[in-house]
Design a protein around this motif. Structure first.
Motif, short mmCIF file in Angstrom:
data_model
loop_
_atom_site.label_atom_id
_atom_site.label_comp_id
_atom_site.label_asym_id
_atom_site.label_seq_id
_atom_site.Cartn_x
_atom_site.Cartn_y
_atom_site.Cartn_z
N ALA A 209 0.74 -1.07 0.18
CA ALA A 209 -0.11 0.01 0.02
C ALA A 209 0.85 1.18 -0.05
O ALA A 209 0.76 2.28 -0.84
N LYS A 212 2.50 1.75 -3.50
CA LYS A 212 1.47 2.30 -4.49
C LYS A 212 1.37 3.71 -4.13
O LYS A 212 1.20 4.56 -5.08
N PHE A 537 -6.05 -4.90 -7.26
CA PHE A 537 -5.77 -3.48 -6.84
C PHE A 537 -5.54 -2.68 -7.99
O PHE A 537 -5.57 -1.34 -7.86
N ASP A 540 -10.02 -0.47 -11.77
CA ASP A 540 -10.91 0.34 -11.18
C ASP A 540 -12.03 -0.13 -11.06
O ASP A 540 -12.83 0.56 -10.23
N LEU A 543 -12.66 -1.01 -7.32
CA LEU A 543 -12.47 0.16 -6.61
C LEU A 543 -13.53 1.19 -6.50
O LEU A 543 -13.87 1.77 -5.74
N ASN A 544 -13.81 1.44 -7.65
CA ASN A 544 -14.83 2.45 -7.83
C ASN A 544 -16.32 1.96 -7.37
O ASN A 544 -17.08 2.83 -6.67
N GLY A 547 -15.31 1.30 -3.37
CA GLY A 547 -14.60 2.08 -2.66
C GLY A 547 -13.20 2.24 -2.26
O GLY A 547 -12.67 0.81 -2.11
N ASP A 548 -12.44 2.92 -2.00
CA ASP A 548 -11.06 2.76 -1.67
C ASP A 548 -10.60 2.07 -0.18
O ASP A 548 -9.45 1.66 -0.17
N SER A 549 -11.69 1.89 0.64
CA SER A 549 -11.34 1.24 1.83
C SER A 549 -11.83 -0.05 1.97
O SER A 549 -11.12 -0.83 2.33
N TRP A 551 -12.64 -2.44 -0.65
CA TRP A 551 -12.11 -3.38 -1.58
C TRP A 551 -10.82 -3.80 -1.14
O TRP A 551 -10.43 -5.10 -1.31
N PRO A 552 -9.77 -2.92 -0.82
CA PRO A 552 -8.40 -3.23 -0.60
C PRO A 552 -8.57 -4.29 0.79
O PRO A 552 -7.64 -5.23 0.86
#
Length: 580
Positions: A209, A212, A537, A540, A543-544, A547-549, A551-552
């Motif tokens: 993380a 990236k 990762f 998109d 992720l879209n 969300g960025d929190s 999905w990771p």
């Protein structure tokens, strides 16, 4: 250090003998109480492992989140203490069992096969190299770090050496002394390996993380985020400007996958040892088959060649993916890399699914009996295959929901959807094939059939009519001139034996080809995500959608199980190959 407590069943049997001979009026509830205490000893060791695992999980997960006053050196301190206790217990176990001649009356032939122990040693070697890199990295700026950061890799290296030696010589033990201490010690060893695995997975995820994030911003902004509260390793605040320091830092992160697999392999072997504590082996039903690993015999090389082609092609795809995605910021190159990755995996997963279906069809015509004997190793293999597959199932289903529910659908989304569906199908069909192979009896008639073939084909010129002139047509005994101990052979039985042997050889050859192809394919599917090719990762769509929190977090939790599934499938397929 004496022999200590004997096995529960042994003490129960001796107590019953004494009760019949010298104590005829002994209380009848004694056998039941001893059996209850046996279960109580196992339950106590399980509770110990659960509490330690929860404590380690709490510290490791707290150290990975922001604004929590738990640092990585707190986690390292706990793991160091746990590893030191395990080292002391292993020394105690080896000393106590070596001094007592009746400590290990029997051994489980299925536990700790040579290919599993060989894989453990391979992962142990790379883990030791990783510890050397860690020591070199932290020693570069020891003045600004806690001492535990350097002590931890040293203790871990000692722990790996001691545990690997212990599992190499004791993986098959059915120990019958110090039962409760042994159960607790083995559960402590298992929990320590799982805690080290959790720490390594978390550290690797945080490092990726940060890498990236650091790629997408300047060095000044990245260090400002570290100062305002973003969670990181305590070594991030120290300067690592020398070239040798950068080599150590990048080297030990690249070796993390081997240490992760080592911890899981060791945990599986320790669990089988825990199940075998106090166990008696029934030698009449627990056959030790003299199976030999012949890699280049009874094969057509088709599975090996196709598997090697996929392996080499996958390595090329991995290198290109790393260059175009992780080292470039252009969206065009990123899309090309994702397209190439998905196409390769779709082809690979499609072939593996078809091959697994073909292997399951061949098993339908296999005349070998099912092995229904108690086998803790096989039970654990099946449980790990089914359990570890859940991680990849979860990622695939999350991806399917995100792709179907998203409105913009391009080529990459279609490839991603196909990839997710094939991943589910391949895991399912491969589990069916492996589980069927693990439950089959090894071939028993090979030695008899081979001996008949040697007697017949050892001659220079042989035909069935010539043999029939020398052999009676009935099932009566041989003529007096025949040597004693020779078996009468009927020509019809001989023809049936030869025909059946050829059919069985064809089936086994196909099963061996399938097993070897799947083995090599699983190796490349383990290498790609373990060493950085993770489109979850870089795509998109998910992720879209999540969300960025969220999905990771999903990928970080589920992907390690999927990676472990591949390596465990390799070990299981190697066993299926040898048993075919």
């Amino acid at each position: 250090m004496g022999c200590g407590q004997k096995d529960d069943k042994a003490s129960l049997a001796s107590g019953q003998i004494l009760s019949f001979s010298h104590q005829p009026h002994q209380h009848p509830s004694t056998p039941a109480s001893k059996e209850v205490w046996k279960k109580g000893g196992r339950m106590f060791s399980i509770l110990l492992a659960v509490h330690l695992a929860l404590l380690a999980c709490t510290l490791v997960s707290s150290g990975a989140f922001e604004k929590i006053a738990v640092h990585d050196y707190d986690v390292f301190f706990l793991l160091t203490v746990m590893m030191l206790i395990v080292i002391i217990w292993i020394i105690f176990y080896l000393a106590s069992t070596s001094r007592c001649p009746d400590a290990i009356p029997c051994r489980d032939s299925h536990a700790g096969p040579i290919w599993l122990r060989g894989g453990l040693i391979l992962f142990a070697i790379f883990s030791l190299v990783m510890d050397v890199f860690k020591i070199g990295y932290y020693s570069s700026f020891y003045s600004c770090l806690s001492a535990i950061k350097i002590i931890y890799p040293i203790v871990q290296a000692i722990f790996i050496v001691v545990q690997t030696y212990f599992l190499w010589i004791s993986a098959k033990d059915c120990v019958h002394v110090h039962l409760n201490i042994t159960r607790c010690g083995l559960m402590l060893t298992l929990t320590t390996n799982l805690a080290v695995w959790m720490s390594a997975v978390t550290d690797e995820s945080v490092h990726k993380a940060h890498s990236k994030l650091k790629k997408n911003m300047t060095e000044e902004i990245f260090r400002w985020l570290l100062r305002v509260g973003m969670r990181s390793s305590s070594a991030e605040g120290c300067n690592c400007n020398s070239q040798i320091c950068q080599i150590f830092k990048n080297g030990y992160f690249w070796l993390y996958p081997f240490n992760i697999e080592y911890s899981l392999f060791a945990s599986a072997m320790v669990y089988v040892m825990w199940k075998n504590v106090g166990r008696f082996i029934d030698h009449h039903s627990h056959h030790i088959h003299g199976l030999k690993f012949r890699l280049f015999r009874r094969t057509f090389f088709v599975g090996i060649v196709l598997g090697l082609i996929l392996l080499v092609s996958g390595l090329g795809v991995l290198v290109l993916y790393e260059v175009q995605v992780n080292s470039s910021t252009e969206s065009n190159k990123k899309s090309q890399a994702l397209t190439m990755y998905y196409i390769f995996n779709i082809v690979c997963l499609g072939l593996m699914s078809l091959v697994c279906i073909g292997g399951s069809v061949i098993y339908r015509f296999d005349k070998r009996d099912m092995d229904r004997h108690k086998n803790p190793t096989r039970t654990l293999d099946v449980a790990l295959l089914m359990g570890a597959a859940l991680g990849q199932y979860a990622i695939s289903y999350y991806s399917i929901v995100a792709i179907v529910a998203s409105t913009p659908r391009d080529t990459i989304s279609a490839l991603n959807l196909t990839y997710a569906l094939l991943m589910i199908a391949q895991h399912t069909f491969q589990n069916i094939f492996i589980i069927e192979g693990l439950h089959r009896q090894p071939p028993k008639e090979d030695h008899k059939h081979n001996s008949h073939q040697k007697n017949l084909y050892g001659l220079t010129f042989v035909n069935i009519n010539a043999v029939s002139l020398r052999v009676p047509h009935s099932s009566s005994t041989l003529a007096p001139s025949a040597p004693s101990g020779t078996e009468a052979i009927c020509p019809s039985d001989l023809m049936r034996s030869l025909t059946t042997g050829k059919k069985m050889n064809w089936r086994r050859k196909f099963l061996r080809e399938i097993s070897m192809f799947l083995l090599l394919s699983n190796i490349i599917l383990w290498i790609m995500p373990a060493f950085g090719a993770r489109p979850q990762f870089d795509n998109d769509t998910e992720l879209n959608f999540y969300g960025d929190s969220m999905w990771p977090a999903i990928v970080d939790i589920c992907l390690p199980f999927g990676i472990f599934y591949r390596m465990h499938a390799v070990a299981s397929l190697l066993e299926v190959y040898i048993m075919s």
